[in-house]
Every structure is written in structure tokens, then in C-alpha cells.
Design a protein around this motif. Structure first.
Motif, PDB file in Angstrom:
ATOM      1  N   ALA A  76       0.823  -1.210   0.000  1.00  0.00           N
ATOM      2  CA  ALA A  76       0.000   0.000   0.000  1.00  0.00           C
ATOM      3  C   ALA A  76       0.850   1.251   0.000  1.00  0.00           C
ATOM      4  N   GLU A  77       1.945   1.232   0.752  1.00  0.00           N
ATOM      5  CA  GLU A  77       2.798   2.413   0.864  1.00  0.00           C
ATOM      6  C   GLU A  77       3.669   2.625  -0.365  1.00  0.00           C
ATOM      7  N   ARG A  78       4.227   1.561  -0.901  1.00  0.00           N
ATOM      8  CA  ARG A  78       5.199   1.695  -1.985  1.00  0.00           C
ATOM      9  C   ARG A  78       4.565   1.750  -3.370  1.00  0.00           C
ATOM     10  N   ALA A  79       3.377   1.193  -3.521  1.00  0.00           N
ATOM     11  CA  ALA A  79       2.778   1.108  -4.855  1.00  0.00           C
ATOM     12  C   ALA A  79       1.954   2.335  -5.201  1.00  0.00           C
ATOM     13  N   GLY A  80       1.239   2.881  -4.228  1.00  0.00           N
ATOM     14  CA  GLY A  80       0.292   3.941  -4.550  1.00  0.00           C
ATOM     15  C   GLY A  80      -0.903   3.358  -5.282  1.00  0.00           C
ATOM     16  N   GLY A  81      -1.741   4.220  -5.822  1.00  0.00           N
ATOM     17  CA  GLY A  81      -2.889   3.757  -6.593  1.00  0.00           C
ATOM     18  C   GLY A  81      -3.961   3.148  -5.708  1.00  0.00           C
ATOM     19  N   ARG A  82      -4.859   2.407  -6.334  1.00  0.00           N
ATOM     20  CA  ARG A  82      -5.996   1.791  -5.653  1.00  0.00           C
ATOM     21  C   ARG A  82      -5.664   0.337  -5.330  1.00  0.00           C
ATOM     22  N   VAL A  83      -5.375   0.061  -4.065  1.00  0.00           N
ATOM     23  CA  VAL A  83      -5.016  -1.286  -3.635  1.00  0.00           C
ATOM     24  C   VAL A  83      -6.182  -1.905  -2.882  1.00  0.00           C
ATOM     25  N   TRP A  84      -6.638  -3.051  -3.364  1.00  0.00           N
ATOM     26  CA  TRP A  84      -7.639  -3.860  -2.684  1.00  0.00           C
ATOM     27  C   TRP A  84      -6.947  -5.101  -2.132  1.00  0.00           C
ATOM     28  N   MET A  85      -7.615  -5.821  -1.248  1.00  0.00           N
ATOM     29  CA  MET A  85      -7.000  -6.983  -0.613  1.00  0.00           C
ATOM     30  C   MET A  85      -7.910  -8.194  -0.693  1.00  0.00           C
ATOM     31  N   GLN A  86      -7.353  -9.310  -1.146  1.00  0.00           N
ATOM     32  CA  GLN A  86      -8.084 -10.573  -1.122  1.00  0.00           C
ATOM     33  C   GLN A  86      -8.039 -11.168   0.279  1.00  0.00           C
ATOM     34  N   LEU A  87      -9.127 -11.777   0.678  1.00  0.00           N
ATOM     35  CA  LEU A  87      -9.200 -12.395   2.000  1.00  0.00           C
ATOM     36  C   LEU A  87      -9.827 -13.773   1.887  1.00  0.00           C
ATOM     37  N   TYR A  88      -9.160 -14.779   2.488  1.00  0.00           N
ATOM     38  CA  TYR A  88      -9.771 -16.079   2.705  1.00  0.00           C
ATOM     39  C   TYR A  88     -10.224 -16.147   4.156  1.00  0.00           C
ATOM     40  N   LEU A  89     -11.420 -16.648   4.390  1.00  0.00           N
ATOM     41  CA  LEU A  89     -11.902 -16.821   5.754  1.00  0.00           C
ATOM     42  C   LEU A  89     -11.496 -18.212   6.232  1.00  0.00           C
ATOM     43  N   TYR A  90     -10.302 -18.274   6.821  1.00  0.00           N
ATOM     44  CA  TYR A  90      -9.773 -19.544   7.290  1.00  0.00           C
ATOM     45  C   TYR A  90     -10.507 -19.999   8.558  1.00  0.00           C
TER      46      TYR A  90
ATOM     47  N   SER B  75       0.785 -26.980   2.625  1.00  0.00           N
ATOM     48  CA  SER B  75      -0.011 -27.957   3.359  1.00  0.00           C
ATOM     49  C   SER B  75      -0.694 -27.328   4.560  1.00  0.00           C
ATOM     50  N   ALA B  76      -0.017 -26.376   5.215  1.00  0.00           N
ATOM     51  CA  ALA B  76      -0.611 -25.713   6.370  1.00  0.00           C
ATOM     52  C   ALA B  76      -1.810 -24.872   5.964  1.00  0.00           C
ATOM     53  N   ILE B  77      -1.709 -24.191   4.826  1.00  0.00           N
ATOM     54  CA  ILE B  77      -2.823 -23.381   4.346  1.00  0.00           C
ATOM     55  C   ILE B  77      -4.009 -24.267   3.992  1.00  0.00           C
ATOM     56  N   ALA B  78      -3.745 -25.400   3.346  1.00  0.00           N
ATOM     57  CA  ALA B  78      -4.823 -26.311   2.961  1.00  0.00           C
ATOM     58  C   ALA B  78      -5.609 -26.780   4.178  1.00  0.00           C
ATOM     59  N   LYS B  79      -4.927 -26.989   5.302  1.00  0.00           N
ATOM     60  CA  LYS B  79      -5.606 -27.431   6.512  1.00  0.00           C
ATOM     61  C   LYS B  79      -6.478 -26.336   7.118  1.00  0.00           C
ATOM     62  N   GLU B  80      -6.201 -25.079   6.764  1.00  0.00           N
ATOM     63  CA  GLU B  80      -6.972 -23.961   7.307  1.00  0.00           C
ATOM     64  C   GLU B  80      -8.226 -23.650   6.483  1.00  0.00           C
ATOM     65  N   LEU B  81      -8.370 -24.253   5.305  1.00  0.00           N
ATOM     66  CA  LEU B  81      -9.574 -24.032   4.519  1.00  0.00           C
ATOM     67  C   LEU B  81     -10.785 -24.551   5.291  1.00  0.00           C
ATOM     68  N   ASP B  82     -11.880 -23.791   5.236  1.00  0.00           N
ATOM     69  CA  ASP B  82     -13.016 -24.070   6.105  1.00  0.00           C
ATOM     70  C   ASP B  82     -14.260 -24.476   5.317  1.00  0.00           C
ATOM     71  N   PRO B  83     -14.604 -25.764   5.302  1.00  0.00           N
ATOM     72  CA  PRO B  83     -15.799 -26.212   4.577  1.00  0.00           C
ATOM     73  C   PRO B  83     -17.107 -25.704   5.172  1.00  0.00           C
ATOM     74  N   SER B  84     -17.063 -25.154   6.379  1.00  0.00           N
ATOM     75  CA  SER B  84     -18.299 -24.669   7.006  1.00  0.00           C
ATOM     76  C   SER B  84     -18.605 -23.211   6.646  1.00  0.00           C
ATOM     77  N   LEU B  85     -17.826 -22.614   5.788  1.00  0.00           N
ATOM     78  CA  LEU B  85     -18.018 -21.219   5.387  1.00  0.00           C
ATOM     79  C   LEU B  85     -19.436 -20.999   4.866  1.00  0.00           C
ATOM     80  N   SER B  86     -20.098 -19.921   5.341  1.00  0.00           N
ATOM     81  CA  SER B  86     -21.483 -19.663   4.944  1.00  0.00           C
ATOM     82  C   SER B  86     -21.718 -18.160   4.850  1.00  0.00           C
TER      83      SER B  86
END
Length: 425
Positions: free
Chosen positions: A128-142, A234-245
Motif C-alpha cells: 500500500a505504501e510503496r505502490a500507490g494507486g488503488r489497492v484492494w486486498m483478497q481475504l480467505y476466511l480460514y 499444506s498448512a494453508i490447505a488445513k486452514e480451509l473451512d468447509p463450514s463457510l457460509s
């Protein structure tokens, strides 16, 4: 003489995204390229994302003054210099040094938004600081919701404009071709290990002097010492949440004061639910053909989704966009903008920030040319009357009247060129 695409390594000589892809393939090791390129299972959806554009034909108008053309669009009350933006792509730091920053800077220079991947190798505050412009952020709900809440607070403090919550990865897709590069999890097989050694430019750019890049925004989620791009999968895969609603989207809406975008919507019913949960926008997405194989393309569901929520939500989509003509077709069907994934990632892999800028310039030039050849002075004049799609019911034209919003036969002047594009088709 046999026709063939450019076969060299100079990304500046690439005349289209396919040629840029070929340059990228030569520059980075096979395991990196396969991660970008591959889909799930038999890659049916991956192919369908591209083939759908060949089914949709243009119907151009003639004798229209297109000497002055524009492609600026409105996204959440702010102008964007093109009808596309750079979507979130993970592991960008494996393709070029500070790959996330290179993407963000190229987007800022072009006047379009950039969505930082949840799996970036630079801290969101730094981008955000170095790029400037319009920065959005992707989020996974782990599964660890406290981590998501902390990431939201960081995004808020950094002044990011929007959160893009990805909802189609509660279960990890079956990416067989990616796995074939490894002898066992996280360990490249002999063929790919030797292939890495054949890419000294990539080694010097990406691995020297700090080694394999590390995930910069996932430190609180991953076990100690498992934050490298190689060790975190592998650690990220374990954090994926099938109960997401949808309850989780409401929870996120209560925390986040900025624009909230739900990515992974594929039906009009889910688009309506996103609106009910307080989302500001949606991204129609099948995750680039990397999750559910056999899913339809986003273009096939776009008209019904726009009909349902157009005017209430900003409607965007991704999946298979490689030409400016693809982007124009999406706009004519009612999309507000297109998110680019592989198209700009090829530019990054081929030439870093300059390669991304080249990809953006290629697409902006193509959009400008296609709009002019269609007989439009501005994207706001596009509607479904410029298209034919056999076997698919087309929505009614948004622009009506003697000149259908293009040319007044009485005054001989273009009309509606400065009028805001109607959101509902």
C-alpha cells in the motif's frame, strides 16, 4: 513461409497475451509456470473459459464518428482508466522479485485497481505504501477467524479501499498437473530440479540472495518456520473451512467499513444473497478453472446475474480473458469490469513490472481498437445489441431511441457518450 508466433525471450516484442505467455514459459522454471497455468481434474472448465468467447460474435455499426474514444469506467464512485483490473494471484513472488509490488505498481501507473493476494510475499502495508494507486486486498476466511479479523484490522489501518473475500475454495481443488512436478509433497522431482538449474536468470532474480520467498501476511496463521512459499502449502490447505457460509459474510461486513466484494459467485440467487448481506460488489468466478471442473464459464451466467442485481451491486468477473475483445464482450453483457489473473501474471513472469505494464498496454490498445471498430465512441454505449450468441437468449438493449444511443440521425451527433452507463440490462 510458415506463420508462427514470436519465439524469442524479449517480452517487449510480444504482440498479444499468448505471445507474452510463451515468453513467460521460457523464463521461469516449469513448476512455476505449471502453477500459474494448470486447472483441476481434466481441465474442462479451464478450456471452457476460453472457448466461450469464440461463440459470441460482434455486430458492428457503421458510419459512426469514433475519432474520439474512451474506455474509462466508474468503479465504486471513482474513475478507472480501463474496464479491467488486476485480480489476486498467489505465489507472485516466485515469478519475479517482489512480484506483488510489481503488479501493484504497474496497475497504479495504468490507473486501474490492483487486488493483493492473501498469499502475497510482501506485507500488505508495504504494498500500500510503496505502490500507490488503488489497492484492494483478497481475504480467505480460514478456520482461524481471529486471524481473519486481525488481517481486516491491518487492511483498515493501511487504508485499503476494498476487501475481496474469496468463497469458492472452502475445499481445495484437484490440481493433478501441478502435483506431478513433485516426487512427494513440497519436494520437486528430479526432472523439475534439473529444470530449475536451467533457469539462471530466474534464480538470480528470485532466489538470490534471500532464498525461497516467504508469505508475508500469513505469519500468524502458519506454524513456526513454515512461512516459505514451499513450506506453507499444506498448512494453508488445513486452514480451509468447509463450514463457510453467508453468516461469515455478514460477520465480515460488520467489521469492515470499506467496500466489500464477494468473489466466487456463479448464480443469480447467490448474487442476490450477497446484496442482502451488505456486499458492495461481486466477482463471478470459477477460480480460473482451478476448483470445480465441469463448471460453466462466468460469461454464461453474467446476463442473468446482471439482470438480478445490476444497479444494486458492482458486477465483475474473471476467467479466461486474454484479448481486449473478450473484455468488450463482457462489458456489452453488463459487466462493470473484468479481473485479470493469468494475463497479467504472464507479463510478470516474462518481464517483471515492465512485463505487466506491457500486458496492460496490449489489452488497453485492443479494447480501444475493438470499441472503435464496433462503431462506439465510448464503452458506455455498449450493450447486448452489439452481440450475437447462438443458443443463448440475449438481454434487451439498454440504449433505446432513434440512434440506439449511438448516433442521432437528425443531428448527426453522437449521443449518450457522456451519459453514465445504465447498470441493468
Amino acid at each position: 513461409m510458415k506463420r508462427r508466433l514470436y519465439q524469442g525471450t524479449d517480452f517487449r516484442r510480444a504482440q498479444n497475451i499468448d505471445e507474452l505467455r510463451a515468453v513467460a514459459r521460457r523464463r521461469v522454471p516449469n513448476f512455476c509456470f505449471e502453477y500459474v497455468e494448470g486447472g483441476s481434474d481434466d481441465e474442462v472448465t479451464l478450456r471452457r473459459n476460453r472457448s466461450v468467447f469464440e461463440e459470441i460474435g460482434f455486430v458492428p455499426r457503421t458510419l459512426v464518428d469514433v475519432s474520439a474514444r474512451g474506455q474509462t469506467v466508474d468503479l465504486f464512485g471513482k474513475p478507472s482508466a480501463a474496464p479491467f483490473l488486476i485480480g489476486p494471484t498467489g505465489f507472485s513472488g516466485l515469478l519475479a522479485k517482489e512480484g506483488d509490488l510489481a503488479l501493484a505498481r504497474a496497475a497504479a501507473a495504468a490507473g486501474i485497481p490492483f487486488v493483493l493476494s492473501n498469499a502475497s510475499t510482501l506485507r500488505l502495508e508495504e504494498v500500500a505504501e510503496r505502490a500507490g494507486g488503488r489497492v484492494w486486498m483478497q481475504l480467505y476466511l480460514y478456520r482461524t477467524r481471529a486471524f481473519a479479523a486481525k488481517l481486516v484490522e491491518r487492511a483498515k489501518a493501511a487504508g485499503l479501499e476494498a476487501l475481496v473475500v474469496t468463497t469458492d475454495s472452502a475445499i481445495f481443488g484437484n490440481r493433478e498437473w501441478d502435483r506431478r512436478n513433485y516426487a512427494r509433497p513440497l519436494k520437486l522431482n528430479l526432472r523439475n530440479t534439473l529444470d530449475v538449474a536451467l533457469h539462471p536468470r530466474w534464480i538470480l532474480d528470485v532466489l538470490v540472495p534471500d532464498g525461497v520467498p516467504r508469505f508475508a501476511n500469513l505469519g500468524d496463521l502458519l506454524p513456526p518456520g513454515r512461512d516459505s512459499v514451499r513450506g506453507a502449502a499444506s498448512a494453508i490447505a488445513k486452514e480451509l473451512d468447509p463450514s463457510l457460509s453467508w453468516t461469515d459474510i455478514r460477520w465480515l461486513r460488520d467489521m469492515w467499513p470499506g467496500k466489500l466484494i464477494v468473489k466466487g459467485v456463479m448464480t443469480a440467487e447467490d448474487a442476490a444473497l450477497a446484496a442482502e448481506c451488505g456486499a458492495d460488489g461481486i466477482v463471478l468466478s470459477n477460480h480460473g478453472g482451478r476448483q470445480l471442473d465441469g463448471a460453466v464459464s462466468t460469461m454464461e451466467v453474467l446476463p442473468e446475474v446482471v439482470s438480478e442485481v445490476g444497479g444494486r451491486l458492482t458486477v465483475m468477473l474473471d476467467g479466461g480473458f486474454r484479448r481486449g475483445s473478450d473484455i468488450v464482450k463482457a462489458r456489452a453483457l453488463g459487466a462493470d469490469a473484468v479481473l485479470l489473473g493469468r494475463a497479467t501474471t504472464y507479463g510478470l513472469a516474462a518481464g517483471g513490472e515492465a512485463g505487466v505494464a506491457h500486458a496492460i498496454d496490449i489489452l488497453k490498445t485492443e479494447v480501444d481498437r475493438v470499441v472503435g471498430l464496433l462503431g462506439c465512441a465510448d464503452l458506455s454505449q455498449l450493450d447486448a445489441s452489439f452481440l450475437r450468441w447462438p443458443g443463448h437468449p440475449m438481454p434487451p438493449a439498454r440504449n433505446t431511441g432513434p440512434g440506439r444511443g449511438i448516433l442521432s440521425p437528425v443531428a448527426g451527433l453522437a449521443t449518450n457518450s457522456n451519459q453514465k452507463r445504465e447498470a441493468q440490462i
